[in-house]
Design an enzyme around this catalytic site. Structure first.
Site, PDB file in Angstrom:
ATOM      1  N   GLU A 363      25.470 -18.164   7.285  1.00  0.00           N
ATOM      2  CA  GLU A 363      24.230 -18.525   7.955  1.00  0.00           C
ATOM      3  C   GLU A 363      24.199 -20.178   7.644  1.00  0.00           C
ATOM      4  O   GLU A 363      24.587 -21.026   8.406  1.00  0.00           O
ATOM      5  CB  GLU A 363      23.077 -17.883   7.401  1.00  0.00           C
ATOM      6  CG  GLU A 363      21.565 -18.392   8.190  1.00  0.00           C
ATOM      7  CD  GLU A 363      20.492 -17.364   7.892  1.00  0.00           C
ATOM      8  OE1 GLU A 363      19.617 -17.598   8.211  1.00  0.00           O
ATOM      9  OE2 GLU A 363      20.643 -16.260   7.394  1.00  0.00           O
ATOM     10  N   GLU A 646      15.704 -15.368  -2.137  1.00  0.00           N
ATOM     11  CA  GLU A 646      15.102 -15.513  -1.030  1.00  0.00           C
ATOM     12  C   GLU A 646      13.882 -14.506  -0.843  1.00  0.00           C
ATOM     13  O   GLU A 646      12.738 -14.783  -0.245  1.00  0.00           O
ATOM     14  CB  GLU A 646      15.977 -14.832   0.201  1.00  0.00           C
ATOM     15  CG  GLU A 646      15.591 -14.888   1.331  1.00  0.00           C
ATOM     16  CD  GLU A 646      16.615 -14.801   2.664  1.00  0.00           C
ATOM     17  OE1 GLU A 646      16.244 -14.823   3.822  1.00  0.00           O
ATOM     18  OE2 GLU A 646      17.621 -14.174   2.245  1.00  0.00           O
TER      19      GLU A 646
END
Length: 762
Positions: A363, A646
């Site tokens: 990502e 996260e």
């Protein structure tokens, strides 16, 4: 507009995709090299490049030219190479080493396989000015340049790099040294010129990516399955530099990951990213440094190492964009100190050319929502003025050139080239709250931190584009209740497989965010002398505020009745005083009912402690900050985290990784509480943009007995320290010479001072 590269061609060669290409040319100087008064090399690439003169690197930077909105902004770098040119005789050997980088990186997730183009290319010009005033220029061109496949036989940002030392021509050597095999063995490749629109060329304005430090392993052990594991003690971003000697052709394989799971390398969060480097030994003393990739890791699994691996053989090289450290914080609770350090480390790792969401998996994109939440904290920890200004220029370019002219969810917007498979349904995008609001909130953070009017003007057009795109989405009653929203992304009560399933009504979140953005756009327009615009955005803000109160507020209760909606309404100023008091009380009640666990996601987390402290619930704010059970800010610290996670529970209490497919251990967004720590616990606040006037207002609370905060502002260094001793509060402050400051004590008294050192008790 002309550039120094107008006469230079973009060179490419038909090498296999994974192979890096080395271009070389011998330049005979028009006069002896000792007579060179100035030498300058200008270069850029579609891909990433490393330039050398006589085998020596022209710069300490890596991964040039970085990542940008390549279609409209391709930066070129200018290097002073006078000393390199003068320090030699005879022909000057120019070297340009070209890799895939972001341009041909198969970026993205879920099989997106995003490339900006199918061919990489490099462009450069060397300009020599001699003592007699004569000038000699040498540019990249199809004639005079040779190309060969380099010793890097595989290079990918996600997957890693393979370096075959046998192709160096017989030996290793330190990075940057002249190698015996500068002219590499192997078949020559035909040099070709690639047509590139020169209008996209711009001088580099953002800071370069550089090596910052090298970290030795803290331990080398065997995993339960017998694998060799190296722990560097810190989750970091960069690569491993290895020094090794072994039989020719031996392959050493290094896999990287952020965590261990039950003693083994935890690679599942990497998804499709291989994060693996391979070094092929020459038979001599080899030094390997894979500078055409980067990894997010704390641990490395090493296979194939000849002999015994020791801590002297490996070092982790930390890389990120060059930024000056400006802020620091310490206090009486070492867990809070570690939390703040985790914020610092997360920012370092993710401020690599662009502000990314994470640095490790398939990502690593410039998600606008993450930096919208974190920008204020970022501007305290480091001087990010140049870094975020450069990124905002990309944001403006992407938005202006988008068909519907709304702020994309990632900048640079690589996702517009994604090739998602049928099994992955990506939502139809339009303007989004928080994510799109980055066009306003990031300039707002920079304005408060640095007070740069010219840059505010440069960022203002993107604010207009964002607000105009949102206006097209409003319902007749003035609410932003149409289109897709991420909402309070990663609410800890959402299931792992559905991070958007938050408690907060996404339309309440969106409408609140619109009010904040319209309000600051009105302020910015007024600062810039745009009176009509200021009135326009002020009117939009007031209409939004009225619509919010009429549709979402009832007796101080806000629709969906959760911590995030109260935090946003209070902090953004959406409520009348009576409802504000009720909302503050309700927020504190919800926080207590939740056992002081965090119950907010991306939208609410930056503001929940602010909302508590600003409505008189400072004790609840401190309890929320200092809670250690999951979900909380300190839970990851108790689990050994060295960066911000996260998810609040990226690692579960039993040591297993969160089952969600989206689990990173280096994601700064939820560390946005640092802004409140710096300003409320630490007490350093800008009373005027750029700290032209300073407000010193630490607010002590239960659980901490002292704190020290420092900030190197544009007007000078600011220092605040405080301590409590029973009912006695002692404050020491250092204010830059000549700068006015308001010092507000916990008893409510205010003291006006100008510069100097000051002590107050209360």
């Amino acid at each position: 507009m002309t550039t120094p590269l107008d006469a230079a061609a973009f060179l490419t060669a038909p090498a296999p995709r994974d192979r890096a290409i080395r271009f070389t040319r011998d330049v005979e100087p028009a006069r002896p090299r000792a007579e060179v008064r100035k030498a300058e090399l200008v270069a850029t690439a579609l891909g990433v490049y490393e330039a050398s003169i006589d085998g020596r690197a022209v710069s300490s930077s890596v991964l040039d030219p970085g990542w940008s909105a390549y279609e409209w902004r391709l930066p070129y770098q200018t290097w002073d190479v006078t000393d390199l040119v003068r320090d030699g005789s005879g022909p000057i050997r120019l070297g340009l080493h070209l890799g895939n980088g972001w341009y041909r990186g198969k970026l993205g997730f879920e099989g997106a396989d995003i490339d900006y183009g199918d061919r990489i290319a490099v462009c450069a010009a060397l300009r020599l000015t001699f003592a007699d005033g004569s000038v000699q220029s040498v540019e990249t061109s199809e004639g005079g340049w040779a190309a060969q496949g380099s010793e890097t036989t595989r290079n990918s940002l996600y997957n890693g790099q393979t370096i075959d030392a046998r192709l160096r021509g017989g030996g290793g050597g330190e990075a940057g040294e002249t190698l015996p095999g500068e002219t590499l063995p192997g078949e020559a490749l035909p040099v070709e010129a690639l047509a590139v629109d020169r209008a996209r060329l711009v001088p580099q304005s953002g800071p370069p990516v550089v090596r910052h430090e090298a970290i030795r392993p803290v331990s080398i052990d065997r995993s339960p399955s017998g694998r060799l594991l190296v722990d560097f003690g810190q989750n970091l971003v960069g690569w491993i530099r290895a020094r090794v000697r072994g039989p020719r052709g031996t392959e050493v394989t290094i896999r990287h990951a952020e965590v261990l799971e039950h003693g083994e390398l935890g690679t599942r969060p990497l998804r499709a990213a291989e994060a693996t480097d391979v070094f092929v030994l020459s038979g001599g003393d080899d030094v390997f440094e894979p500078t055409f990739t980067f990894h997010g890791f704390r641990y490395a699994e090493v296979e194939g190492w000849p002999g015994e691996l020791t801590a002297d053989d490996l070092e982790a090289v930390v890389v990120h964009s060059e930024m000056r450290r400006t802020g620091s914080f310490s206090c009486s609770d070492p867990l809070v100190d570690r939390l703040v350090e985790n914020v610092v480390q997360g920012q370092r790792g993710n401020f690599l050319s662009v502000p990314t969401d994470c640095p490790q998996r398939d990502e690593r994109l410039g998600w606008t929502g993450d930096i919208a939440a974190f920008a204020a904290s970022a501007a305290f920890v480091y001087d990010v003025a140049d870094f975020l200004d450069d990124w905002l220029r990309d944001l403006r370019a992407e938005t202006e050139n988008a068909p519907d002219r709304f702020v994309p969810i990632v900048v640079p917007d690589a996702l517009k080239y994604a090739h998602f498979g049928e099994d992955f349904a990506f939502p139809e995008m339009g303007p989004t709250a928080v994510w799109g609001d980055a066009a306003v909130w990031v300039p707002q953070a920079l304005w408060h931190a640095y007070g740069d009017r010219d840059r505010l003007a440069a960022h203002y057009p993107a604010m207009v584009l964002h607000l105009e795109s949102v206006q097209r989405m409003l319902s007749p009653d003035g609410l932003w209740d149409r289109g897709f929203q991420f909402g309070d992304w990663l609410d800890p009560d959402a299931p792992p497989e559905n991070p958007a399933a938050a408690k907060a009504d996404p339309h309440v979140v969106a409408t609140a965010c619109l009010y904040r953005s319209a309000s600051f756009a009105a302020e910015a327009a007024a600062v810039l002398g745009r009176a009509e615009d200021a009135e326009r955005w002020a009117d939009l803000a007031e209409r939004t505020r009225t619509a919010f109160r009429e549709n979402y507020v009832d007796g101080g209760r806000i629709r969906s009745d959760c911590t995030t909606v109260y935090a946003l309404a209070i902090c953004f100023g959406l409520l009348e005083e009576e409802d504000r008091v009720r909302a503050g009380d309700r927020l504190a009640e919800l926080v207590r009912q939740g056992g002081y666990r965090v119950t907010t996601g991306f939208a609410g987390t930056p503001f929940v402690t602010w909302a508590l402290s600003e409505t008189g619930h400072i004790a609840d704010a401190y309890r929320l900050l200092l809670e250690r059970e999951c979900p909380s800010w300190l839970y990851p610290v108790t689990m050994g985290a060295t960066t911000i996670w996260e998810r609040w529970d990226s690692m579960l209490p039993d040591g297993s990784i969160n089952p969600g497919e989206m689990t990173s251990f280096n994601h700064y967004a939820l560390g946005a509480v640092a802004d409140w720590i710096f300003q409320v616990v630490g007490g350093i606040r800008p009373a005027e943009p750029g700290y032209a006037r300073i407000r010193i207002e630490p607010v002590p609370g239960p659980g901490l007995t002292w704190a020290r905060t420092r900030y190197a502002s544009r007007v000078g260094d600011i220092e605040v320290s405080w301590r409590t001793d029973g009912d006695r509060f002692v404050l020491d402050a250092v204010i830059p010479d000549g700068v006015p400051a308001d010092i507000v004590l916990p008893d409510g008294t205010t003291h006006e001072v100008v510069g100097g050192e000051h002590r107050f008790t209360a």
